[in-house]
Design a protein around this motif. Structure first.
Motif, short mmCIF file in Angstrom:
data_model
loop_
_atom_site.label_atom_id
_atom_site.label_comp_id
_atom_site.label_asym_id
_atom_site.label_seq_id
_atom_site.Cartn_x
_atom_site.Cartn_y
_atom_site.Cartn_z
N ARG A 27 52.03 -57.45 -40.70
CA ARG A 27 53.08 -56.67 -40.02
C ARG A 27 53.34 -55.34 -40.71
O ARG A 27 54.23 -54.59 -40.31
N VAL A 28 52.56 -55.03 -41.74
CA VAL A 28 52.75 -53.80 -42.50
C VAL A 28 51.72 -52.77 -42.04
O VAL A 28 50.54 -53.08 -41.89
N THR A 29 52.16 -51.54 -41.81
CA THR A 29 51.23 -50.48 -41.43
C THR A 29 50.34 -50.12 -42.61
O THR A 29 50.82 -49.81 -43.69
N GLY A 30 49.05 -50.16 -42.40
CA GLY A 30 48.12 -49.81 -43.46
C GLY A 30 46.92 -50.74 -43.44
O GLY A 30 46.85 -51.70 -42.67
N TYR A 31 45.96 -50.44 -44.31
CA TYR A 31 44.73 -51.23 -44.35
C TYR A 31 44.87 -52.47 -45.24
O TYR A 31 44.00 -53.33 -45.23
N GLY A 32 45.95 -52.55 -45.99
CA GLY A 32 46.11 -53.69 -46.87
C GLY A 32 45.61 -53.40 -48.27
O GLY A 32 45.00 -52.37 -48.54
N PRO A 33 45.87 -54.31 -49.21
CA PRO A 33 45.47 -54.09 -50.60
C PRO A 33 43.96 -54.07 -50.76
O PRO A 33 43.23 -54.77 -50.07
N GLY A 34 43.48 -53.24 -51.68
CA GLY A 34 42.06 -53.09 -51.91
C GLY A 34 41.67 -51.63 -51.90
O GLY A 34 42.50 -50.73 -52.04
N SER A 35 40.41 -51.36 -51.70
CA SER A 35 39.88 -50.00 -51.90
C SER A 35 40.45 -48.98 -50.93
O SER A 35 40.54 -47.80 -51.26
N SER A 36 40.81 -49.39 -49.71
CA SER A 36 41.29 -48.43 -48.70
C SER A 36 42.80 -48.35 -48.60
O SER A 36 43.31 -47.72 -47.68
N MET A 37 43.51 -48.96 -49.55
CA MET A 37 44.97 -49.04 -49.39
C MET A 37 45.64 -47.67 -49.41
O MET A 37 46.73 -47.51 -48.86
N GLY A 38 44.98 -46.66 -49.97
CA GLY A 38 45.56 -45.32 -49.99
C GLY A 38 45.20 -44.48 -48.78
O GLY A 38 45.72 -43.37 -48.62
N ASP A 39 44.32 -44.97 -47.92
CA ASP A 39 43.91 -44.21 -46.75
C ASP A 39 44.97 -44.30 -45.66
O ASP A 39 45.67 -45.30 -45.52
N VAL A 40 45.05 -43.26 -44.85
CA VAL A 40 46.05 -43.21 -43.78
C VAL A 40 45.46 -43.86 -42.53
O VAL A 40 44.43 -43.44 -42.01
N ILE A 41 46.11 -44.90 -42.05
CA ILE A 41 45.62 -45.62 -40.88
C ILE A 41 46.10 -44.92 -39.61
O ILE A 41 47.23 -44.43 -39.56
N PRO A 42 45.25 -44.80 -38.60
CA PRO A 42 45.66 -44.11 -37.37
C PRO A 42 46.78 -44.85 -36.64
O PRO A 42 46.90 -46.07 -36.71
N VAL A 43 47.60 -44.08 -35.95
CA VAL A 43 48.62 -44.67 -35.10
C VAL A 43 47.92 -45.48 -34.00
O VAL A 43 46.94 -45.04 -33.43
N GLY A 44 48.41 -46.66 -33.75
CA GLY A 44 47.81 -47.48 -32.71
C GLY A 44 46.64 -48.33 -33.17
O GLY A 44 45.99 -48.97 -32.34
N ALA A 45 46.35 -48.35 -34.47
CA ALA A 45 45.29 -49.21 -34.98
C ALA A 45 45.62 -50.67 -34.67
O ALA A 45 46.79 -51.06 -34.67
N PRO A 46 44.61 -51.50 -34.39
CA PRO A 46 44.90 -52.90 -34.05
C PRO A 46 45.70 -53.60 -35.13
O PRO A 46 45.49 -53.38 -36.33
N ARG A 47 46.64 -54.43 -34.70
CA ARG A 47 47.46 -55.22 -35.62
C ARG A 47 47.26 -56.69 -35.32
O ARG A 47 47.03 -57.08 -34.17
#
Length: 477
Positions: free
Chosen positions: A33-53
């Protein structure tokens, strides 16, 4: 060799070692339920609006112990039998891979699924673009399921259809659309396999083509034969490393940043360009640096350093070799004498190689445990859930590519398959027949899948991708 998840839990409890974030020790459902890619290598990347949840995983799967989850997965698989096939990517966690019927890279796996046409459902334990490719290649009667919809790909998300179409419009204003005296069009779009179905479709509509990390040079040669320039997306590093190897000067490879006018270049720079690189990257491979290679060489004189071509140029230049996931696996498997390997790719694959080839010393260049954020979103709990839903007659998390996009994407894939790839070290003789990754046993105890076969012949050019049952060789990511 303990699994990456075991290492992460050990780091959490003992402090022995380092991970990029303590959140890795939590269940991935805590981040659904948290916006983002989750913990790991991509956690600092900005996830696009509307990305699948992903919706909430039922409590029984969140609270179940691993042994219970594995037992439920095995029971569901036995009930479903040949109606389901499970695909596991090289970068997937061991706790999921043990249940896979096939293990490989994204394109190998999408093709491998075609060798089991009786399967009604393809469960792809990978990330979103991989499931899309499987759906593009699947039979109309087959469903493709992604166990966790939040398992996206930050690099694939760095190039979206609107931005690429805007880029294309600006390039057409500069270059026009007329071919030169040799019949070459002004620019050919090339998308890496690690991209959305929409971008594969874009390439199909505009005379473009798909590439993988192992056939990128072959694809660029074809693109240069048909076009004056290449627009390469989404991974700048694969494009730069491949073009540089082919003799393209760095000043002829401007970067296109979609947030800047003309991508941040001048009209003159774009006129002189041979490869226009998209401002995208893989956060897993961006973690590797020259200092890590120097440290490995200092500690292990004679170490053999192999990195993935998604790594930055200076890392590829400092390594002994660079190649796709399958190239890396082949190189390790082919070593006849005990060898020390320092490998620059995702840590789940590196640790699996270390366990599979104990005669060698194999370690990840990055000492910090930091797996692919989105691949790590797939957990045995999600796999147990989707399989038991299938047993109950329900199909959750189905990935569907609309037929117009799928048809255009197949064109770009067919152009790739029509090319004859360059032989790679360890490939069979040219007369060999291409084949899909060897299946694992239904109990998951077989060895990891070996590489696919020899080069695709001319038949690949005439056969529809969707109707093919042979995996293309040397097309790994």
């Amino acid at each position: 060799m303990p699994s990456v998840d075991t290492l992460i839990q050990t780091i959490r409890t003992t402090g022995a070692g380092a991970s990029c974030t303590p959140d890795l020790a939590k269940g991935p459902w805590e981040f659904d339920r948290v916006t983002g890619y989750g913990p790991g290598s991509s956690m600092g990347d900005v996830i696009p609006v509307g990305a699948p949840r992903q919706g909430a995983l039922p409590e029984q799967y969140r609270l179940a112990a691993n042994d219970e989850l594995h037992a439920r997965i095995r029971a569901a698989k036995e009930t479903l039998g040949s109606r389901v096939v499970i695909l596991g990517h090289f970068y997937q966690r061991d706790e999921v891979v043990q249940h896979a019927d096939f293990l490989g890279d994204s394109f190998q796996l999408a093709n491998a699924a075609q060798t089991v046409p009786e399967a009604e459902t393809i469960v792809f334990c990978g990330v979103h673009f991989m499931a899309e490719t499987a759906d593009i290649l699947a039979k109309p009667t087959q469903n493709v399921i992604l166990p966790n919809l939040a398992a996206g790909c930050s690099m694939a998300d760095m190039a979206d259809l609107d931005s690429v179409e805007e880029c294309w419009a600006q390039l057409e204003e500069i270059y026009g659309a007329e071919p030169d005296a040799d019949g070459r069009v002004p620019v050919i779009p090339v998308t890496y396999m690690n991209s959305s179905a929409a971008l594969k479709g874009f390439c199909g509509r505009h005379g473009g083509i798909v590439c993988t990390s192992s056939n990128a040079e072959t694809v660029l040669e074809d693109a240069f034969a048909r076009g004056q320039r290449v627009l390469f997306f989404p991974d700048q590093h694969l494009g730069r490393n491949t073009a540089k190897k082919m003799g393209v000067a760095l000043e002829q490879m401007p970067m296109w940043n979609p947030r800047k006018p003309l991508g941040g270049s001048t009209s003159e720079q774009l006129q002189d360009a041979r490869v226009i690189l998209w401002h995208g990257f893989c956060s897993v491979h961006k973690r590797f640096n020259v200092g890590q290679i120097e440290a490995a060489r200092a500690e292990f004189p004679g170490v053999r350093v192999i990195v993935h071509p998604e790594c930055p140029m200076e890392v590829v230049d400092a390594a002994d070799e660079a190649g796709s996931t399958d190239y890396i696996r082949k190189a390790v498997a082919a070593a006849t004498e005990p060898t020390t390997f320092a490998i620059g790719t995702e840590i789940n694959m590196v640790n699996r190689l270390a366990a599979e080839f104990p005669q060698h010393t194999i370690f990840c260049l990055d000492p910090v445990v930091c797996p692919c954020s989105t691949m790590y979103r797939i957990h045995p709990g999600y796999l147990a859930w989707v399989l038991e839903e299938l047993v109950a007659g329900r199909s959750p998390n189905v990935i569907e590519v609309d037929e117009v996009t799928a048809a255009d994407a197949r064109l770009a894939l067919e152009r790739m398959l029509a090319l004859r790839p360059k032989p790679m070290p360890g490939d069979p003789a040219p007369a060999s027949t291409a084949h899909a990754p060897a299946p694992r046993s239904r109990e998951g105890v077989a060895d990891a899948v070996v590489a696919s076969g020899g080069p695709v012949g001319s038949a690949a050019a005439s056969d529809s991708v969707a109707g093919s049952t042979a995996a293309a060789p040397n097309v790994e990511v």
